[in-house]
Design a protein around this motif. Structure first.
Motif, PDB file in Angstrom:
ATOM      1  N   GLY A   1       4.227   2.470   9.700  1.00  0.00           N
ATOM      2  CA  GLY A   1       3.175   2.411  10.712  1.00  0.00           C
ATOM      3  C   GLY A   1       3.514   3.176  11.972  1.00  0.00           C
TER       4      GLY A   1
ATOM      5  N   MET B   1       3.558  11.047   6.062  1.00  0.00           N
ATOM      6  CA  MET B   1       2.618  10.739   4.985  1.00  0.00           C
ATOM      7  C   MET B   1       1.379  11.629   5.061  1.00  0.00           C
ATOM      8  SD  MET B   1       4.014   8.710   2.905  1.00  0.00           S
ATOM      9  CE  MET B   1       5.570   9.463   3.297  1.00  0.00           C
TER      10      MET B   1
ATOM     11  N   ASP C   1       6.054   7.959  10.400  1.00  0.00           N
ATOM     12  CA  ASP C   1       5.425   7.557   9.139  1.00  0.00           C
ATOM     13  C   ASP C   1       4.082   8.268   8.980  1.00  0.00           C
ATOM     14  OD1 ASP C   1       4.867   6.207   6.813  1.00  0.00           O
ATOM     15  OD2 ASP C   1       4.120   4.410   7.820  1.00  0.00           O
ATOM     16  N   HIS C   2       3.248   8.191  10.030  1.00  0.00           N
ATOM     17  CA  HIS C   2       1.942   8.854   9.991  1.00  0.00           C
ATOM     18  C   HIS C   2       2.088  10.341   9.729  1.00  0.00           C
ATOM     19  CE1 HIS C   2       0.288   5.174  11.653  1.00  0.00           C
ATOM     20  NE2 HIS C   2      -0.915   5.673  11.442  1.00  0.00           N
TER      21      HIS C   2
ATOM     22  N   ARG D   1       8.455   5.948  -0.398  1.00  0.00           N
ATOM     23  CA  ARG D   1       8.087   5.083   0.720  1.00  0.00           C
ATOM     24  C   ARG D   1       7.567   3.739   0.233  1.00  0.00           C
ATOM     25  NH1 ARG D   1       3.405   3.684   3.048  1.00  0.00           N
ATOM     26  NH2 ARG D   1       3.369   3.159   5.256  1.00  0.00           N
ATOM     27  N   SER D   2       6.572   3.765  -0.682  1.00  0.00           N
ATOM     28  CA  SER D   2       5.957   2.501  -1.080  1.00  0.00           C
ATOM     29  C   SER D   2       6.952   1.646  -1.861  1.00  0.00           C
ATOM     30  CB  SER D   2       4.690   2.746  -1.888  1.00  0.00           C
ATOM     31  OG  SER D   2       4.994   3.331  -3.116  1.00  0.00           O
TER      32      SER D   2
ATOM     33  N   ARG E   1       5.613   9.834  -1.201  1.00  0.00           N
ATOM     34  CA  ARG E   1       4.743   8.659  -1.180  1.00  0.00           C
ATOM     35  C   ARG E   1       5.317   7.537  -2.020  1.00  0.00           C
ATOM     36  NH1 ARG E   1      -1.481  10.681  -1.302  1.00  0.00           N
ATOM     37  NH2 ARG E   1      -1.704   8.771  -2.486  1.00  0.00           N
TER      38      ARG E   1
ATOM     39  N   VAL F   1       0.070  13.945   1.979  1.00  0.00           N
ATOM     40  CA  VAL F   1      -1.301  14.014   1.443  1.00  0.00           C
ATOM     41  C   VAL F   1      -1.794  15.457   1.443  1.00  0.00           C
ATOM     42  CG1 VAL F   1      -3.693  13.312   1.813  1.00  0.00           C
ATOM     43  CG2 VAL F   1      -1.865  11.661   2.117  1.00  0.00           C
TER      44      VAL F   1
ATOM     45  N   THR G   1       0.837  -1.200   0.000  1.00  0.00           N
ATOM     46  CA  THR G   1       0.000   0.000   0.000  1.00  0.00           C
ATOM     47  C   THR G   1       0.862   1.235   0.000  1.00  0.00           C
ATOM     48  OG1 THR G   1      -0.042   0.057   2.376  1.00  0.00           O
ATOM     49  CG2 THR G   1      -1.820  -1.117   1.313  1.00  0.00           C
ATOM     50  N   GLU G   2       0.342   2.230  -0.695  1.00  0.00           N
ATOM     51  CA  GLU G   2       1.116   3.439  -0.852  1.00  0.00           C
ATOM     52  C   GLU G   2       1.063   4.261   0.417  1.00  0.00           C
ATOM     53  OE1 GLU G   2       1.102   7.098  -3.855  1.00  0.00           O
ATOM     54  OE2 GLU G   2      -0.041   5.321  -4.367  1.00  0.00           O
ATOM     55  N   ARG G   3      -0.080   4.267   1.076  1.00  0.00           N
ATOM     56  CA  ARG G   3      -0.156   5.024   2.321  1.00  0.00           C
ATOM     57  C   ARG G   3      -0.881   4.220   3.360  1.00  0.00           C
ATOM     58  NH1 ARG G   3      -3.116   5.741  -1.923  1.00  0.00           N
ATOM     59  NH2 ARG G   3      -4.079   4.183  -1.095  1.00  0.00           N
ATOM     60  N   GLY G   4      -0.149   3.329   3.946  1.00  0.00           N
ATOM     61  CA  GLY G   4      -0.704   2.500   4.990  1.00  0.00           C
ATOM     62  C   GLY G   4      -1.556   3.275   5.985  1.00  0.00           C
ATOM     63  N   PRO G   5      -1.005   4.345   6.558  1.00  0.00           N
ATOM     64  CA  PRO G   5      -1.717   5.034   7.631  1.00  0.00           C
ATOM     65  C   PRO G   5      -3.113   5.489   7.226  1.00  0.00           C
ATOM     66  CG  PRO G   5       0.477   5.957   7.329  1.00  0.00           C
ATOM     67  CD  PRO G   5       0.285   4.936   6.274  1.00  0.00           C
ATOM     68  N   PHE G   6      -3.327   5.760   5.919  1.00  0.00           N
ATOM     69  CA  PHE G   6      -4.596   6.362   5.539  1.00  0.00           C
ATOM     70  C   PHE G   6      -5.547   5.365   4.917  1.00  0.00           C
ATOM     71  CE2 PHE G   6      -2.082   9.993   6.252  1.00  0.00           C
ATOM     72  CZ  PHE G   6      -2.977  10.907   6.752  1.00  0.00           C
TER      73      PHE G   6
END
Lengths: 278, 312
Positions: free
Chosen positions: B129, B137, B133-134, B199-200, B196, B141, A2-7
């Motif tokens: 996680g 990311m 990270d939160h 990271r992925s 993004r 967004v 997933t590109e943005r796990g948290p979301f």
């Protein structure tokens, strides 16, 4: 993966809530707005650029008009352009994609060449250039220009989907039975393209809203007395140092609406079509 | 290596020809469609008919469309973009004058976006996680969803009006302080997408056997990520950097307007307002060319980074 796990898990909820708030506020603006958004008060000097506080929750603009009412009404224009443009663009894009994907051959080659050329332009640059075609800018021209540029993504998505669908047995069987092309295309292919189409269109709505606001900010979109967040921001820039609220609130509304749409679109993509997950 | 690259490079250059032709046709049709008469707009409704006729002749506006296109194309191939109605001088001069400012802004924005985006993406991927990270990311967004012109206004409000650290707007004769806010603004969207993707892509690569092997060998996490994982993880990031070029170009008119930056984007907006069609056509053409050539450069970067592509 997933590109943005948290979301991933909260994306749809947060996005959906923001979108519901935005759509609700836009639709109910006449009942929610405390003032007439166009009304210039008689005691203009006293009311002009009043900071947030009762009775103007978000303050007033240079003409003393209530900013909250204007932000609410501005949402209507944003929603109208965002969704309206996307409906027409998706219709055109879906038709182009269905025809190109189903018939293939020279027709596909021609349609995709046109699509590529339109896509070869950075879209807003071309939009600005196209606005120059008209004698006077306005929201109707913005609508037209965004439709002209907006169908390409949908066309590509639908075409790709049709290319893989048409080799499936059920389509082959329908063809062998002599089912007419139009029925195959609209009854058997189109419904199976709807999921990726919906995802692309959702993201497209946000793009249209930003494009409309951008063009209006540049003075090439909505003209007074039409209330547009972009045009309000252009005014806000003039008073940035003395009355920052005029620039803060319309932009905040736009950002939250677009954020909601993007989160919702990403969430829908994960939910409806796992293959599209990047 | 060079001879290996020659064929794919040549093939991509040839593939550019129809795209460039399509672009020129589209730009020309745009001009031909123009509603209202720009010559009359320039001279006013009461303009001297003889002068109007002379200008129409000069710009070949009195000939059939295909003749106009052929004339325009012929001139274009010689690098002649016509004359500005408004400024009465060659469009190429006007563009050449404005190009350096936009180029400088775009390079600075890309540099910021690549540096910050890679840094954020790597930092976020180290502990997926986790709180960092939160945070990162989430910022990415928001960076992607914030309209570039509003972000510019807000940065300007915070760092120029309230804190007074940086100038509000203007080119400042090329002073670095004037470049900071426009470059950060223009690069923000791009920073988010690069972060993004980094990271992925990294998270995907670290799961592969050779990275596990490097870890099993007892190498430190910094060496594993920096030396082994990152190189392969960067391949999709290069694509995103290429796609981001379009975002930069799209953002240029807005960012330049917010910060009164004397570049091509602001010139285009002004030319639309003045209905100075030769300048509009020239600017759209130049933007499209930069975009197409930029995509080509990204393709070439691909060939260098990923040897697998060279074989096709």
């Amino acid at each position: 993966m997933t590109e943005r796990g948290p979301f991933r898990h909260h994306g749809i909820q947060v996005g959906g809530a923001l979108v519901a708030l935005f759509v609700g506020a836009a639709l109910l603006a006449p009942w929610l707005a405390p003032f007439d958004p166009h009304e210039v008060p008689t005691g203009l000097a006293a009311a002009s650029l009043r900071p947030p506080g009762p009775p103007n929750a978000l303050g007033t603009d240079a003409l003393g008009r209530d900013l909250l009412s204007r932000v609410l009404y501005g949402g209507r224009v944003s929603l109208l352009v965002g969704v309206g443009v996307e409906l027409v663009a998706a219709l055109i894009g879906a038709l182009v994609g269905l025809v190109a994907g189903y018939y293939g051959g020279w027709l596909d080659g021609l349609l995709m060449r046109v699509t590529d050329t339109v896509m070869a332009f950075p879209s807003l640059i071309l939009a600005i250039g196209l606005i120059a075609v008209f004698e006077k800018p306005g929201l109707d021209k913005v609508f037209l220009v965004l439709v002209l540029l907006g169908w390409t993504t949908i066309a590509r998505v639908v075409r790709g989907e049709v290319l893989s669908l048409k080799t499936r047995d059920y389509v082959q069987a329908a063809r062998a039975l002599g089912v007419p092309d139009t029925i195959i295309v609209f009854r058997h292919l189109l419904p199976n393209c709807l999921a990726p189409l919906l995802v692309a269109a959702t993201i497209g709505v946000g793009g249209n809203m930003v494009a409309e606001a951008g063009l209006s900010f540049l003075g090439l979109g909505a003209q007074a007395p039409t209330i547009s967040w972009g045009a309000m921001l252009a005014e806000g820039q003039t008073f940035l140092a003395s009355a920052s609220w005029v620039a803060v609130f319309p932009g905040l509304a736009l950002m939250l609406a677009v954020l909601g749409i993007n989160l919702l679109g990403d969430g829908l993509r994960d939910m409806l079509d796992p293959r599209l997950k990047r | 290596m060079l001879t290996q690259l020659a064929r794919p490079v040549a093939r991509r250059l040839v593939a550019l020809i129809p795209v460039l032709f399509g672009i020129s046709l589209l730009v020309f049709v745009l001009n031909a469609l123009a509603l209202g008469d720009p010559v009359r707009a320039l001279l006013g409704q009461r303009g001297d008919p003889e002068l109007i006729a002379q200008i129409r002749k000069e710009y070949a506006l009195d000939r059939p469309l295909w003749v106009q296109y052929a004339t325009w194309m012929g001139r274009l191939l010689q690098g002649n973009l016509g004359r500005s109605y408004h400024q009465q001088r060659p469009v190429s001069d006007v563009i050449a004058e404005r190009f350096p400012a936009t180029f400088r802004l775009a390079v600075a924005a890309t540099a910021i976006a690549v540096a910050a985006g890679l840094g954020m993406g790597i930092a976020a991927a180290l502990r997926p996680g986790g709180a960092l990270d939160h945070l990162l990311m989430g910022a990415a967004v928001i960076g992607i969803s914030t309209p570039v012109f509003w972000l510019g206004l807000m940065l300007s409000l915070l760092f120029a009006v309230w804190l007074g650290w940086l100038p509000v707007s203007g080119y400042g004769d090329g002073a670095l302080a004037h470049l900071v806010l426009p470059a950060v603004t223009l690069g923000a969207l791009h920073t988010g997408t690069i972060a993004r993707m980094t990271r992925s892509s990294l998270l995907e690569v670290v799961r592969q056997d050779y990275v596990q092997a490097a870890r099993a060998k007892g190498l430190g996490e910094v060496t594993v990520i920096g030396k082994h994982a990152l190189k392969n993880a960067l391949i999709p990031v290069v694509t995103v950097i290429g796609i981001g070029l379009a975002d930069l170009l799209v953002g240029a008119p807005l960012t330049e307007t917010v910060f009164a930056w004397p570049g091509l984007g602001r010139m285009l907006v002004a030319a639309v307002g003045q209905r100075d069609l030769p300048v509009v056509m020239g600017a759209v053409l130049v933007f499209a060319m930069i975009y197409v050539l930029g995509s080509l450069l990204v393709d070439l970067a691909y060939l260098v980074i990923d040897p697998r592509i060279r074989r096709d």
